[in-house]
Enzyme design. Structure first.
Site, PDB file in Angstrom:
ATOM      1  N   HIS A 181      31.717  40.602  36.304  1.00 24.02           N
ATOM      2  CA  HIS A 181      32.043  40.222  34.926  1.00 24.02           C
ATOM      3  C   HIS A 181      30.800  40.099  34.048  1.00 24.02           C
ATOM      4  CE1 HIS A 181      31.362  35.922  36.240  1.00 24.02           C
ATOM      5  NE2 HIS A 181      30.849  35.858  35.021  1.00 24.02           N
ATOM      6  N   ASP A 227      34.749  40.446  42.171  1.00 20.73           N
ATOM      7  CA  ASP A 227      33.819  40.159  41.077  1.00 20.73           C
ATOM      8  C   ASP A 227      32.365  40.332  41.516  1.00 20.73           C
ATOM      9  OD1 ASP A 227      33.017  39.532  38.537  1.00 20.73           O
ATOM     10  OD2 ASP A 227      33.249  37.369  38.755  1.00 20.73           O
ATOM     11  N   ASN A 268      24.761  31.222  34.849  1.00 18.40           N
ATOM     12  CA  ASN A 268      24.449  31.261  36.277  1.00 18.40           C
ATOM     13  C   ASN A 268      25.233  32.346  37.008  1.00 18.40           C
ATOM     14  OD1 ASN A 268      23.724  27.925  36.148  1.00 18.40           O
ATOM     15  ND2 ASN A 268      22.524  29.201  37.543  1.00 18.40           N
ATOM     16  N   SER A 269      26.157  33.009  36.316  1.00 19.17           N
ATOM     17  CA  SER A 269      26.972  34.054  36.952  1.00 19.17           C
ATOM     18  C   SER A 269      26.100  35.073  37.672  1.00 19.17           C
ATOM     19  CB  SER A 269      27.806  34.777  35.904  1.00 19.17           C
ATOM     20  OG  SER A 269      28.900  34.023  35.505  1.00 19.17           O
ATOM     21  N   ILE A 301      48.448  46.457  54.598  1.00 21.71           N
ATOM     22  CA  ILE A 301      49.649  46.735  55.395  1.00 21.71           C
ATOM     23  C   ILE A 301      50.909  46.788  54.543  1.00 21.71           C
ATOM     24  CG2 ILE A 301      48.662  45.821  57.529  1.00 21.71           C
ATOM     25  CD1 ILE A 301      50.357  43.289  57.110  1.00 21.71           C
ATOM     26  N   GLY A 302      50.810  46.444  53.261  1.00 22.81           N
ATOM     27  CA  GLY A 302      51.953  46.630  52.378  1.00 22.81           C
ATOM     28  C   GLY A 302      53.010  45.551  52.459  1.00 22.81           C
ATOM     29  N   VAL A 303      52.584  44.284  52.416  1.00 24.82           N
ATOM     30  CA  VAL A 303      53.552  43.190  52.371  1.00 24.82           C
ATOM     31  C   VAL A 303      53.176  42.231  51.251  1.00 24.82           C
ATOM     32  CG1 VAL A 303      54.199  43.257  54.809  1.00 24.82           C
ATOM     33  CG2 VAL A 303      52.260  41.839  54.094  1.00 24.82           C
ATOM     34  N   ILE A 308      53.330  38.270  50.521  1.00 20.68           N
ATOM     35  CA  ILE A 308      53.481  37.107  51.398  1.00 20.68           C
ATOM     36  C   ILE A 308      53.289  35.806  50.620  1.00 20.68           C
ATOM     37  CG2 ILE A 308      52.845  38.314  53.514  1.00 20.68           C
ATOM     38  CD1 ILE A 308      50.306  36.038  51.902  1.00 20.68           C
TER      39      ILE A 308
END
Length: 525
Positions: free
Chosen positions: A153, A183, A256-257, A312-314, A316
């Site tokens: 950012h 980020d 501080n980023s 894995i395509g879930v 949750i």
């Protein structure tokens, strides 16, 4: 409520600013009045054993000066310039830049109010000239050849990036790669001689209470060193799917980023990224990306400019105690599947909505950790998942895929039958109705939506306590599909007959699917 914000800031003029830090640990001897020694106390049977610490504690350092002097040359200021065209949303800038000018609070109708309003309208109108926006952040050198790490950012949307060293040398930088999800960004500067660099440490071995140093560029004040301790580990601040932040009370502010968080050996164990603050300044709650997570990402960005993650395509969610009760689980742990991506690895392995993933390669997991653990797994690798399904433990082997750039949700299946009627479930505090043409129009439901729609919610009921709202769609109850309001009542009554304390509903709304546990009470029929 104050939310975590990126630790970024546009430069400003600081006049007469003085900052001091005092750390002391002085002992004291206390004079005791003379007194007669009491008779010895009788021996106590079965005295409790003394508490033993896992490792000897470290005392307060006499000074951080030697450590800071060694580390400061490797910490840099990162400055960016961005061209903002008229109509662009300056609010999208995360970074350490000037906020858009605001109209002062003049009395309503005063000439000054009109003057400033006209001036700002001219400045931001469609015919206004593009403006240059500058931002400042922090970074640190990890390779003497000129490899710099910072936050994404800080440099996102930048037209030009410069890096300023501790000796005020200014170098132009180019982006080798950046990653939105964590980020992180990696820069490269060209230099005729080797630069001072720092090494990564092992954040997994950092303990709550350990001393740390933060070095960076807060509010444009270069080379600022602050000290504190690790306040907590594994923080989830809802900034992304892989949140696992180190929390520290070392003062961290805007600017501080991208700066480093050092341990007492001078190794980088975190990258300062966000703060929790109602005012925008430090209140002693800062968050850093752990080095254990960052190192692999940074290595990929250096080599390929992008990050490949396992998937894995879930969809949750964590297993709470209410959800565990509804599923018949003794312990509230695991990742409850609320959705399965069509044609994804989980679908190929026959994982189902309502399954609870409890172990990954034999190690227990929770829902919050699963996305990060899958992301760290190389695509193509086969993992063993321990799954709780309908009261039984099963094992599933899943071949991990590569995370798509923009995974698409599976289309909603068409209903098997058209539902009729409505049901009021006062024990749960809600009323549901059939999904017909009237409901689709009223609640803006998609064609082919399956389940029953919530038409009203009692303010003092369990449904309201768990965030259900009119327009939400209930698609499953206790992992069984519902097509009509009568199906819902039947499944609720079946759960009561089994003396369950709660019931699980799979609810769909604009945010997606989630499992909602509702306490069961007597249903007024």
């Amino acid at each position: 409520m104050s939310l975590p914000v990126p630790v970024s800031h546009r430069p400003f003029a600081a006049v007469g600013l003085a900052v001091s830090l005092s750390l002391s640990a002085a002992g004291a001897a206390w004079a005791q009045p003379a007194m007669v020694a009491p008779p010895p106390a009788p021996p106590q049977a079965d005295a409790a054993p003394a508490i033993r610490l896992p490792a000897p504690g470290r005392g307060t350092p006499d000074s951080f000066a030697d450590l800071a002097a060694r580390l400061l040359p490797a910490v840099v200021n990162v400055s960016t310039t961005e061209t903002v065209k008229p109509g662009d949303d300056d609010g999208e800038q995360d970074g350490d830049g000037e906020d858009a000018p605001q109209i002062p609070n003049f009395p309503e109708g005063s000439p000054f109010e009109k003057f400033f309003h006209d001036f700002m309208s001219h400045q931001n109108g469609p015919e206004a000239a593009p403006r240059k926006m500058q931002a400042l952040g922090s970074g640190f050198i990890i390779d003497a050849s000129g490899i710099v790490v910072t936050n994404n950012h800080v440099i996102r949307h930048a037209d030009q990036i410069t890096v300023t060293l501790q000796d005020n040398t200014v170098l132009k930088a180019k982006v080798l790669g950046h990653d939105d999800r964590t980020d992180l960004a990696v820069l490269k500067v060209e230099t005729p001689h080797p630069l001072p660099a720092v090494a990564f440490g092992d954040s997994d071995h950092a303990r709550v209470g350990d001393w740390v140093l933060a070095i960076g560029n807060p509010f444009g004040l270069s080379g600022t060193v602050t000290a504190g301790i690790i306040s907590s580990r594994g923080r989830n601040i809802e900034q992304g799917p892989y949140d696992d932040f180190i929390q520290t009370d070392a003062p961290i502010n805007k600017g501080n980023s991208g700066g480093p968080l050092f341990d007492m050996q001078g190794q980088v164990i975190g990258i300062n990224t966000a703060i929790y603050s109602p005012s925008g300044g430090s209140i002693g709650i800062g968050f850093s990306i752990p080095s254990a997570e960052a190192r692999g990402i940074i290595d990929q960005l250096r080599r390929t400019g992008k990050v490949s993650r396992g998937w894995i395509g879930v969809r949750i969610q964590d297993v709470t105690q209410d959800i565990a009760d509804g599923l018949g689980l003794k312990a509230a742990h695991g990742a409850l599947i609320a959705g399965v991506e069509a044609k994804g690895p989980a679908a190929a392995a026959k994982l189902q909505v309502g399954d609870v993933i409890q172990t990954l390669n034999g190690k227990e997991i929770d829902g919050r950790a699963l996305p990060r653990l899958m992301a760290d797994t190389a695509p193509g690798q086969v993992v063993k998942l321990g799954v709780w399904r309908h009261g039984q433990a099963v094992t599933a082997s899943v071949t991990v895929g590569a995370l798509p750039e923009d995974p698409k949700e599976a289309p909603a299946p068409k209903p098997d039958a058209k539902a009729q009627g409505s049901v009021q479930l006062q024990g749960l505090g809600l009323t549901v109705g059939a999904i017909d043409d009237v409901a689709r129009q009223k609640f803006n439901l998609v064609e082919g939506q399956k389940g029953v729609v919530v038409t009203s919610v009692a303010q003092d009921g369990s449904a309201a306590d768990h965030g259900l709202r009119p327009g939400d769609v209930i698609t499953q109850v206790q992992q069984a599909e519902v097509a009509t309001p009568a199906d819902l009542r039947r499944l609720v009554e079946a759960a009561r007959a089994k003396h369950r304390r709660s019931i699980l509903l799979l609810v769909q709304n604009g945010d997606g699917l989630r499992w909602v546990p509702l306490q069961l009470a007597d249903d007024a029929k």
